[in-house]
Scaffold this active site. Structure first.
Site, PDB file in Angstrom:
ATOM      1  N   HIS A 155     -32.392  45.496 119.789  1.00  0.00           N
ATOM      2  CA  HIS A 155     -33.162  45.432 118.566  1.00  0.00           C
ATOM      3  C   HIS A 155     -32.871  47.445 117.623  1.00  0.00           C
ATOM      4  CE1 HIS A 155     -35.829  42.590 118.801  1.00  0.00           C
ATOM      5  NE2 HIS A 155     -35.893  42.102 120.401  1.00  0.00           N
ATOM      6  N   SER A 276     -13.551  64.891 103.757  1.00  0.00           N
ATOM      7  CA  SER A 276     -14.567  64.929 102.147  1.00  0.00           C
ATOM      8  C   SER A 276     -13.634  65.859 101.535  1.00  0.00           C
ATOM      9  CB  SER A 276     -15.734  65.187 102.492  1.00  0.00           C
ATOM     10  OG  SER A 276     -16.087  66.327 101.387  1.00  0.00           O
ATOM     11  N   LYS A 282     -16.417  67.740 107.059  1.00  0.00           N
ATOM     12  CA  LYS A 282     -16.731  65.923 107.612  1.00  0.00           C
ATOM     13  C   LYS A 282     -15.572  65.922 107.876  1.00  0.00           C
ATOM     14  CE  LYS A 282     -19.199  63.500 106.376  1.00  0.00           C
ATOM     15  NZ  LYS A 282     -19.946  63.054 104.710  1.00  0.00           N
ATOM     16  N   GLU A 289     -15.336  51.940 108.866  1.00  0.00           N
ATOM     17  CA  GLU A 289     -16.354  51.317 108.006  1.00  0.00           C
ATOM     18  C   GLU A 289     -15.230  50.797 106.997  1.00  0.00           C
ATOM     19  OE1 GLU A 289     -18.342  54.702 106.026  1.00  0.00           O
ATOM     20  OE2 GLU A 289     -16.597  56.060 106.642  1.00  0.00           O
TER      21      GLU A 289
END
Ligand code: ARG
Length: 467
Positions: A155, A276, A282, A289
């Site tokens: 979980h 970024s 970043k 992804e």
């Protein structure tokens, strides 16, 4: 003039021509198409259906066309619909009317089936190789991290401490099942459809076993109608590919989570991340992804094809032309994802301290305290209750189980002895799990050896495939 134009009195509508043509994408099959034609024409010669000279001329022409296509010198034409007709037209232009004998005893229906079998067969083996490289990278990383302990999650809540090696080896087994699935579907991919003609076989005395032998097919279709209408092997391939992508997406998701500041478990190599355009600080995990994101298109291709096939009457229907783009895109997507995941895993840096802290802090040893009470004679359900109350009181005081004194433990349950603290250390907790394919050090070491054997066995099987 179309190659099939005899019974027509009008030229094809231009929109129809464009709508029905597949050459824009099936030109990808030119190697397979020519390879299949070379085997077919040779067989026609051996069966006395064509003369040796005709075989020579046609084969020479096909080879020349192949060179020209490879060199990028050929412009395919929508007027000739697909790769099969384009090549036949090029052949006739190259060698004259004798080129028109290539299609003797053959239809595009069994020809396109052959091309797809050849294409998917080679890609199946490429994928197995790609999976092996990834599994190898995971095993190597596991070997480095036998003694790195992190919380295992259920979980997404800290559950029990596990060795990082154990966690990584779970993926090795997932990709191992994918490998088995591909080896299994390979049998059906490696079945020769040529000889079925358009639907019901051919009147020419062909010997398709010669083609099977030359192209390395282990079996032939028993039924010509099945041969031209079967796309099951493509559905199976897409299904296997979808599961591989799902597995890659799960691994990707963990790499993304683990590299977040909140987890801080790993750092991906700079070479595998991007920045970024606005926020200078970043470092984004774009590669995992995108792999996660591309999973959707592969499962989409699977659903698309199985839906296309639903309720299709026998045998070939033009609908089946829709099988190709999804297969091609799946192969490209999957090969890209596999090629990137292996070096990404190999290059990630692991923050062992951070993992260990998390494993120590999350009451991941609570089950062990309960199991300890069971060894002291308490029924598990009661032990669960006792430990649950201890956890609650620790949470209230901002303490961990191991911070409790022996007196405090005994107050909760007089069965607890002075060996309790040792039982709660994360290594001890991990190593206590010897049974049930658990995370104990020895078990993990055994698994590393076993997985290496499996990797060797896969390479051995790849060496022994017929073609
Ligand atoms: N381009 C077709 C396909 O991809 C080849 C087979 C065509 N057969 C036919 N009878 N029109 O499916």
């Amino acid at each position: 003039m179309k190659l099939w134009g005899g019974r027509f009195t009008k030229p094809t509508n231009r929109l129809v021509e464009e709508y029905t043509a597949s050459i824009s994408f099936d030109q990808k099959l030119y190697e397979e198409d020519i390879r299949g034609s070379l085997a077919h024409v040779r067989m026609l010669g051996e069966c006395g259906i064509l003369t040796a000279e005709e075989v020579e001329t046609i084969s020479g022409g096909l080879r020349k066309i192949r060179e020209r296509i490879r060199a990028g010198e050929v412009e395919f034409s929508v007027a000739h619909e697909d790769i099969h007709m384009n090549i036949e037209k090029l052949l006739i232009d190259e060698v004259g009317p004798v080129g028109g004998k290539l299609h003797t005893g053959r239809s595009r229906n069994d020809q396109v089936a052959l091309d797809m079998h050849l294409y998917v067969r080679a890609r199946t083996l490429d994928l197995i190789k790609g999976l092996n490289i990834l599994r190898e990278a995971l095993v190597a990383k596991a070997e480095e991290h036998v003694d790195t302990i992190l919380p295992g999650y259920t979980h997404l809540q800290r559950a029990q401490p596990v060795r990082l090696a154990h966690h990584l080896l779970a993926y090795v087994d997932m990709f191992g099942r994918d490998t088995e699935r591909l080896f299994d579907s390979y049998k059906r991919v490696n079945t020769l459809p040529l000889g079925a003609g358009a639907i019901s076989g051919t009147t020419f005395p062909i010997r398709r076993e010669l083609v099977a032998e030359e192209l390395g097919f282990e079996r032939m279709y028993d039924n010509s109608m099945d041969a031209v209408s079967d796309r099951d092997y493509l559905v199976e391939f897409l299904g296997a590919a979808s599961l591989i992508m799902v597995h890659l997406s799960r691994l990707s998701e963990e790499l993304i989570l683990w590299s977040s500041q909140e987890f801080g478990y790993i750092e991906l190599d700079d070479a595998f991340c991007t920045g970024s355009s606005m926020m200078p600080q970043k470092k984004n995990p774009d590669v995992p992804e995108l792999i996660r994101g591309k999973t959707g298109r592969v499962t989409g291709h699977w659903v698309a094809l199985i839906t296309t096939l639903k309720a299709l009457p026998l045998t070939y229907n033009k609908d089946m032309q829709e099988d190709k783009e999804g297969i091609f895109d799946t192969v490209d997507t999957l090969q890209g994802a596999l090629a990137l995941t292996a070096p990404m895993v190999a290059g990630m840096r692991v923050n062992k301290e951070r993992m260990r802290q998390s494993a120590e802090q999350g009451f991941a040893n609570a089950t062990d305290l309960a199991d300890y009470l069971v060894t002291r004679g308490l029924p598990f359900r009661e032990a669960h209750e006792v430990v649950g109350r201890l956890v609650l009181s620790c949470l209230e005081q901002g303490r961990l189980l191991r911070d409790l004194t022996l007196e405090e433990f005994r107050e909760a349950c007089p069965l607890i002895g002075d060996d309790v603290h040792a039982k709660l250390e994360v290594e001890q907790v991990a190593d206590a799990r010897k049974a049930g394919s658990g995370t104990a050090r020895n078990r993990v070491m055994e698994m590393i050896v076993k997985k290496r054997e499996e990797l060797d066995e896969t390479l051995h099987r790849l060496d022994n495939v017929l073609y």
